[in-house]
Write an enzyme that holds these catalytic residues in place. Structure first.
Site, short mmCIF file in Angstrom:
data_model
loop_
_atom_site.label_atom_id
_atom_site.label_comp_id
_atom_site.label_asym_id
_atom_site.label_seq_id
_atom_site.Cartn_x
_atom_site.Cartn_y
_atom_site.Cartn_z
N LYS A 31 0.81 -1.27 -0.13
CA LYS A 31 -0.09 0.07 -0.03
C LYS A 31 0.67 1.33 -0.11
O LYS A 31 0.33 2.21 0.25
CB LYS A 31 -1.01 -0.10 1.27
CG LYS A 31 -2.04 -0.90 1.32
CD LYS A 31 -3.45 -0.46 0.42
CE LYS A 31 -4.47 -1.38 0.64
NZ LYS A 31 -5.50 -0.61 -0.07
N GLU A 118 3.34 14.41 6.85
CA GLU A 118 2.76 15.32 8.48
C GLU A 118 3.67 14.26 9.35
O GLU A 118 4.63 15.01 10.43
CB GLU A 118 1.55 15.15 8.48
CG GLU A 118 0.68 15.89 7.87
CD GLU A 118 -0.75 15.97 8.12
OE1 GLU A 118 -1.21 16.97 8.74
OE2 GLU A 118 -1.55 14.85 7.67
N GLU A 138 -4.02 17.30 -0.76
CA GLU A 138 -5.22 17.29 -0.17
C GLU A 138 -6.27 18.31 -0.86
O GLU A 138 -7.33 18.00 -0.96
CB GLU A 138 -4.97 17.92 1.07
CG GLU A 138 -4.75 16.93 2.21
CD GLU A 138 -3.04 16.60 2.14
OE1 GLU A 138 -2.45 15.70 3.07
OE2 GLU A 138 -2.68 17.17 1.24
N GLY A 146 -4.78 16.80 8.32
CA GLY A 146 -5.20 16.58 9.64
C GLY A 146 -4.54 15.85 10.90
O GLY A 146 -4.91 15.42 11.80
#
Length: 264
Positions: A31, A118, A138, A146
């Site tokens: 993934k 992030e 995003e 987030g």
């Protein structure tokens, strides 16, 4: 919504100890190490129980990528309250990394995108190899960062550059990333993890109290008003210099210096 109170799936991380260095590998290579609640909670569990003998942590990606960000295939419908709680869960986990008692070094390759970027920003040192690339898609996906990216990333690269990435989908290469502050080191191909381990071994050998001051006090000093920052610096310097380990290291340094100048 993912169960923020539950435990993480330990199989989603590959954790190894190399002397005083703990390596934490994001283990979803099929993934591209996309982040889901399972891997975030596994990181929480890992960084909540750093062994006492560990002096530094290296976080990296298994396979060809560091992390391609949020796993959109596992994104579930959430109302506003659930979305807020979910984002704050990520904040708490990444705070555990940023405020870890030992330095955390991120070895970056391939995709360092969205939530993966992030996560990298929560580390104290970032080492990239030429395959690494940085992006915040995003805006194109109709979502917003987030995981603390809007706080941490602008402090590295500035608000205008981050806004450009989110609005236009701009992608930065590893070379650009080193120039603009995404990473502090740029290595040769396949060199990020070895370099990160080298740095981790070096910082793990530092006096623990000095490392603690650099990780915990330095960011606060940098954000404080000058007089508050100077006072905090004086306090930390006093505490560090009074530490037994620091005194031993200073004596050893002076002994080596004296030995070098001693007449033959």
């Amino acid at each position: 919504m993912g169960n923020a109170a539950g435990g993480g799936d330990a199989s989603l991380l590959r954790i190894e100890t190399r002397g005083a260095v703990l390596t934490v590998g994001l283990n979803r290579p099929a993934k591209r190490n996309a982040l889901n609640d399972g891997i975030i909670l596994a990181l929480r569990d890992c960084f909540s129980a750093i062994p006492d003998a560990v002096g530094a942590v290296v976080i990296h990606g298994i396979g060809d990528h560091f992390s391609s960000g949020l796993d959109l295939s596992e994104l579930t419908e959430r109302d506003a309250t659930e979305g807020l709680v979910h984002s704050q869960m990520w904040h708490r986990v990444f705070d555990r990394i940023q405020y870890c008692r030992v330095p955390v070094i991120a070895a970056l390759k391939g995709a360092v995108i969205g939530g993966g970027l992030e996560l990298a920003c929560a580390a104290h040192i970032r080492v990239a190899e030429p395959s690494a690339y940085f992006a915040l898609p995003e805006g194109q996906r109709g979502i917003f960062v987030g995981g603390g990216g809007s706080v941490r990333l602008p402090r590295l690269i500035g608000v205008p550059r981050m806004a450009d990435m989110m609005l236009t989908g701009r992608v930065y290469s590893a070379t650009e990333g080193a120039a603009y502050g995404f990473s502090q080191y740029l290595t040769e191909a396949d060199g990020a993890l070895p370099k990160a381990l080298e740095l981790a071994e070096r910082v793990a050998a530092n006096a623990p109290l000095t490392n603690f001051a650099v990780l915990q006090a330095l960011p606060m000093i940098a954000e404080a008003n000058p007089q508050t920052g100077l006072l905090m610096e004086s306090l930390m310097a006093t505490v560090a210099q009074s530490d037994k380990e620091a005194k031993k290291r200073i004596r050893a340094f002076l002994d080596r210096k004296t030995a070098k100048v001693k007449p033959t």
